[in-house]
Design a protein around this motif. Structure first.
Motif, mmCIF file in Angstrom:
data_model
loop_
_atom_site.group_PDB
_atom_site.id
_atom_site.type_symbol
_atom_site.label_atom_id
_atom_site.label_comp_id
_atom_site.label_asym_id
_atom_site.label_seq_id
_atom_site.Cartn_x
_atom_site.Cartn_y
_atom_site.Cartn_z
ATOM 1 N N PRO A 24 -51.180 -55.245 40.382
ATOM 2 C CA PRO A 24 -49.806 -55.728 40.251
ATOM 3 C C PRO A 24 -48.929 -54.920 39.286
ATOM 4 O O PRO A 24 -47.748 -54.744 39.546
ATOM 5 C CB PRO A 24 -49.980 -57.168 39.771
ATOM 6 N N ASN A 25 -49.492 -54.382 38.207
ATOM 7 C CA ASN A 25 -48.678 -53.674 37.226
ATOM 8 C C ASN A 25 -49.107 -52.234 36.958
ATOM 9 O O ASN A 25 -48.631 -51.621 36.020
ATOM 10 C CB ASN A 25 -48.667 -54.440 35.892
ATOM 11 N N THR A 26 -50.028 -51.710 37.780
ATOM 12 C CA THR A 26 -50.557 -50.375 37.507
ATOM 13 C C THR A 26 -50.803 -49.610 38.804
ATOM 14 O O THR A 26 -51.222 -50.190 39.799
ATOM 15 C CB THR A 26 -51.894 -50.485 36.744
ATOM 16 N N ARG A 71 -43.689 -52.083 34.119
ATOM 17 C CA ARG A 71 -43.348 -53.187 33.229
ATOM 18 C C ARG A 71 -42.897 -54.383 34.054
ATOM 19 O O ARG A 71 -42.001 -54.268 34.903
ATOM 20 C CB ARG A 71 -42.241 -52.763 32.279
ATOM 21 N N PRO A 72 -43.513 -55.538 33.823
ATOM 22 C CA PRO A 72 -43.106 -56.721 34.581
ATOM 23 C C PRO A 72 -41.693 -57.151 34.178
ATOM 24 O O PRO A 72 -41.292 -57.026 33.026
ATOM 25 C CB PRO A 72 -44.141 -57.789 34.210
ATOM 26 N N VAL A 73 -40.943 -57.636 35.143
ATOM 27 C CA VAL A 73 -39.599 -58.143 34.887
ATOM 28 C C VAL A 73 -39.716 -59.550 34.355
ATOM 29 O O VAL A 73 -40.390 -60.395 34.931
ATOM 30 C CB VAL A 73 -38.761 -58.118 36.185
ATOM 31 N N GLU A 74 -39.092 -59.800 33.198
ATOM 32 C CA GLU A 74 -39.131 -61.136 32.614
ATOM 33 C C GLU A 74 -38.197 -62.054 33.380
ATOM 34 O O GLU A 74 -37.155 -61.649 33.872
ATOM 35 C CB GLU A 74 -38.726 -61.058 31.142
ATOM 36 N N ARG A 75 -38.528 -63.334 33.427
ATOM 37 C CA ARG A 75 -37.707 -64.313 34.123
ATOM 38 C C ARG A 75 -36.318 -64.372 33.507
ATOM 39 O O ARG A 75 -36.164 -64.373 32.301
ATOM 40 C CB ARG A 75 -38.333 -65.700 34.031
#
Length: 162
Positions: free
Chosen positions: A121-123, A151-155
């Protein structure tokens, strides 16, 4: 082993939709299916496979789904030599795309000296070769390794709102 249909052609046993099942060293079940299998009667321990679909154990409760265009299964060593695009999904949250792979079902190991791409999911990771041991607990990438961390998008915090 189960098959839908079998016939002899030029000294070889040709099987339609074979299904092979067994257990790894930790007594976890695995399943290997193919559209077609060809076994040379002079080499009874080796089976050529076409359009392969397998489910292999990763740990006590999870499995990886494997697809490949062709390969060879050695019934005595429980090794799969896969060729022509290999896709492995769900392996400890990662998806693998390889040109070929040598898999030892008994020991839970895999290796390839051809380019590999791995995504989670992030790599994203790419390399010229890979070695996987202990059902994916240890993964070694070699030669021209490239890793991208997403980088995950924050809510509530989208890129356009910054």
């Amino acid at each position: 082993v189960s098959i839908d249909k079998a016939e002899l052609r030029q000294g070889k046993l040709v099987m339609e939709r074979p299904k092979m099942a067994g257990f790894d060293k930790n007594n976890r079940p695995y399943d290997v299916k193919a559209q077609k299998a060809i076994q040379d009667l002079t080499k009874p321990g080796t089976v050529e496979l076409e359009v392969i679909d397998a489910q292999l154990p990763m740990d006590t409760s999870s499995y990886a789904d494997l697809d490949a265009q062709s390969g060879v299964y050695d019934t005595s060593t429980e090794k799969l030599l896969l060729r022509d695009t290999v896709s492995i999904k769900g392996a400890r949250g990662m998806d693998f795309l390889l040109k070929d792979a040598d898999i030892d079902i008994r020991t839970g190991s895999m290796q390839s000296d051809k380019p590999v791409k791995v995504t989670s999911p992030n790599t994203q990771i790419s390399a010229e070769s890979i070695k996987v041991e202990d059902n994916g607990r240890r993964i070694l990438f070699k030669d021209r390794v490239k890793m991208t961390i997403i980088r995950p998008v924050e809510r509530g915090n989208t890129p356009s709102s910054n």
